[in-house]
Motif scaffolding. Structure first.
Motif, mmCIF file in Angstrom:
data_model
loop_
_atom_site.group_PDB
_atom_site.id
_atom_site.type_symbol
_atom_site.label_atom_id
_atom_site.label_comp_id
_atom_site.label_asym_id
_atom_site.label_seq_id
_atom_site.Cartn_x
_atom_site.Cartn_y
_atom_site.Cartn_z
ATOM 1 N N SER A 417 0.898 -1.305 0.038
ATOM 2 C CA SER A 417 -0.093 0.027 -0.105
ATOM 3 C C SER A 417 0.759 1.175 0.111
ATOM 4 N N LYS A 418 2.098 1.210 0.569
ATOM 5 C CA LYS A 418 3.000 2.287 0.512
ATOM 6 C C LYS A 418 3.431 2.559 -0.770
ATOM 7 N N GLU A 421 0.334 3.988 -2.773
ATOM 8 C CA GLU A 421 0.198 5.713 -2.754
ATOM 9 C C GLU A 421 1.293 6.360 -3.431
ATOM 10 N N LEU A 422 2.603 5.929 -3.659
ATOM 11 C CA LEU A 422 3.379 6.563 -4.481
ATOM 12 C C LEU A 422 3.247 6.507 -5.855
ATOM 13 N N LYS A 423 2.068 6.049 -6.390
ATOM 14 C CA LYS A 423 1.973 6.015 -7.714
ATOM 15 C C LYS A 423 1.533 7.380 -8.271
ATOM 16 N N SER A 424 1.400 8.296 -7.462
ATOM 17 C CA SER A 424 1.159 9.834 -7.992
ATOM 18 C C SER A 424 2.363 10.637 -8.018
ATOM 19 N N ASP A 425 3.291 9.798 -7.884
ATOM 20 C CA ASP A 425 4.787 10.622 -7.734
ATOM 21 C C ASP A 425 5.547 10.147 -9.016
ATOM 22 N N LYS A 440 -4.094 7.910 -8.541
ATOM 23 C CA LYS A 440 -4.234 8.476 -7.094
ATOM 24 C C LYS A 440 -4.336 7.316 -6.345
ATOM 25 N N GLY A 441 -3.029 6.663 -6.179
ATOM 26 C CA GLY A 441 -3.363 5.377 -5.144
ATOM 27 C C GLY A 441 -3.710 5.486 -3.523
ATOM 28 N N HIS A 442 -3.457 6.850 -3.190
ATOM 29 C CA HIS A 442 -4.012 6.971 -1.531
ATOM 30 C C HIS A 442 -5.327 6.877 -1.646
ATOM 31 N N VAL A 445 -6.004 3.254 -1.149
ATOM 32 C CA VAL A 445 -5.693 2.787 0.150
ATOM 33 C C VAL A 445 -6.732 3.293 1.143
ATOM 34 N N ASN A 446 -7.228 4.517 1.211
ATOM 35 C CA ASN A 446 -8.015 4.919 2.119
ATOM 36 C C ASN A 446 -9.562 3.929 1.692
#
Length: 464
Positions: A417-418, A421-425, A440-442, A445-446
């Motif tokens: 999941s970390k 979340e970094l897939k928008s970087d 927008k992986g976050h 995750v949410n």
């Protein structure tokens, strides 16, 4: 000589098991006491969630038509939002146990209407008051309306263990030389009110708000006689959590003018709404149904090998059990399938609850098969499936590849999941091993956190 020996051994026994016990506790107690649990606001925020003890009653926390509701629940949800953490609720019926949980670190906060006294103040730190509360005598109108304490004569009053009710009644009994008997019981106030209503017992004591809520659906309850004048009620935290206490007090000050009074009116002053919520078969208070589609959901869950309440949580998250719900992106039905997915998994009419649900189940089975070899552990794999359902398994697979590349554990959702979340970087979504690009992986995750949070609530409040 014999008497002297007996006296000697008596004194020795007293020293060993009486005096020395106190001496040991004073001088070596730290070796025997459990380590004090310490976790203040920064630690809670770093952990990502706050644990709160809530009472198991008809106004604090329950499920109604699949939705989590309750006075304390809505207050805590707003507090968690302020603190930027997830909310984990722990249902505790025993007030003394709630204080034990606080000291042991099983909860960070007790969200109950607690009156401050010396004994409790030695165990925990009290917030500023949420409001004021009356304590009332609950009886049946058939027993006659009470206008003076001596009318109780030698009757028995049943009260909940750990509450302040016993000390209040004892003080009255001693000061007015009354004859009533006080019996403590582990039963909750609402259970005791049920017993008053059906005539099993004659009297009990309850906070006025709980008594008012119950009086809306029990005809003939008399709750007019006040045991004690209005007193402040608060929430509590551990003594070694001063920053959490400050944040809690600041939040309470902000919410005192509008938010808290409005919530209080919603749950305690609107008798019609309280009655329907408490008596609906789709309420965890009266029935054991989450929605009208429970039987379909149970059948689908059986095909998945899931707890049916988990699938119900997913349906709630997707559509709130609305068969004609359509998202801005065009997803339709109970499980909000996109048109291409509807076609692929054999759904002709997305507004048909049976078709929509079973199409979603077939898609979930496909995702389960996709992740089975890579994530053998069932409980971990569930989170991969949920994230894939939300954002697409291609993006989750990208995060899985990144996890492998950077040497972390590809079989645990915490690690994968970390990277999701970094897939928008750009440093990560432009990596050659990433096949599906930016995401927008976050949000996914949410999404997993939200579904699992609803599931935990359903598990606590709805029978399997």
């Amino acid at each position: 000589m014999k008497k002297s020996l007996i006296l000697f051994f008596s004194i020795l026994t007293l020293l060993l098991f009486g005096v020395q016990c106190t001496f040991i506790e004073k001088n070596f107690g730290s070796k025997f006491k459990e380590e004090v649990y310490i976790l203040d606001l920064a630690g809670i925020q770093n952990r990502g969630f706050i644990r709160a003890a809530v009472d198991n009653n008809s106004t604090g926390y329950y499920i109604y038509r699949g939705r989590r509701m309750g006075y304390e629940y809505e207050l805590l949800r707003d507090l968690a939002k302020r603190l930027n953490v997830q909310l984990h609720l722990v249902m505790v019926a025993d007030i003394d146990k709630a204080f034990d949980y606080l000291q042991e670190g099983k909860v960070d906060l007790i969200a109950m209407n607690l009156e401050k006294n010396m004994e409790r103040s030695e165990k925990a730190s009290f917030s500023i008051p949420l409001g004021k509360m009356n304590t009332v005598l609950v009886g049946n109108e058939s027993s006659g309306k009470i206008t003076a304490w001596d009318q109780l004569a030698s009757d028995t009053i049943y009260v909940r263990e750990g509450a302040v009710y016993k000390s209040q009644l004892c003080a009255l009994k001693d000061s007015l030389l009354l004859k009533y008997t006080i019996v403590t019981t582990p039963d909750h106030e609402e259970t005791l009110i049920d017993q008053v209503a059906d005539g099993t017992i004659k009297w009990t004591i309850a906070d006025q708000n709980i008594a008012q809520a119950n009086a809306t659906y029990y005809d003939g309850l008399d709750i007019s006689w006040k045991v004690q004048k209005e007193g402040d009620v608060s929430w509590v935290v551990r003594e070694n959590s001063p920053k959490l206490l400050t944040a809690l007090d600041d939040w309470l000050e902000d919410k005192q003018k509008r938010f808290i009074p409005d919530l209080y009116a919603k749950y305690f002053l609107n008798s019609k709404n309280s009655y329907f919520r408490s008596n609906s078969p789709f309420s965890s208070l009266a029935g054991n149904q989450i929605s009208v589609y429970d039987d379909m959901i149970k059948n689908g869950a059986e095909q998945l090998g899931w707890d049916w309440r988990l699938l119900a949580s997913l349906v709630y998250k997707e559509s709130r059990f609305d068969t004609v719900a359509t998202s801005y992106a065009g997803a339709k039905g109970l499980l909000q399938l996109m048109p291409v997915t509807l076609e692929r998994f054999g759904v002709d009419n997305p507004n048909d609850p049976q078709q929509s649900l079973m199409g979603g189940v077939r898609y979930l089975r496909y995702l389960d098969k996709f992740w089975m070899e890579r994530v053998p552990d069932t409980s971990e794999r569930l989170k991969f499936i949920l994230a894939s359902y939300n954002i697409g398994h291609g993006h989750v697979e990208d995060a899985w590849r990144l996890t492998m590349k950077f040497g972390e554990n590809t079989q645990t959702w915490a690690d994968v999941s970390k990277f999701l979340e970094l897939k928008s970087d750009p440093d990560y979504y432009r990596d050659p091993i990433v096949k599906s690009g930016f995401a927008k992986g976050h949000l996914a995750v949410n999404y997993v956190k939200d579904v699992m949070s609803v599931f935990e609530s359903y598990k606590a409040l709805v029978e399997p």
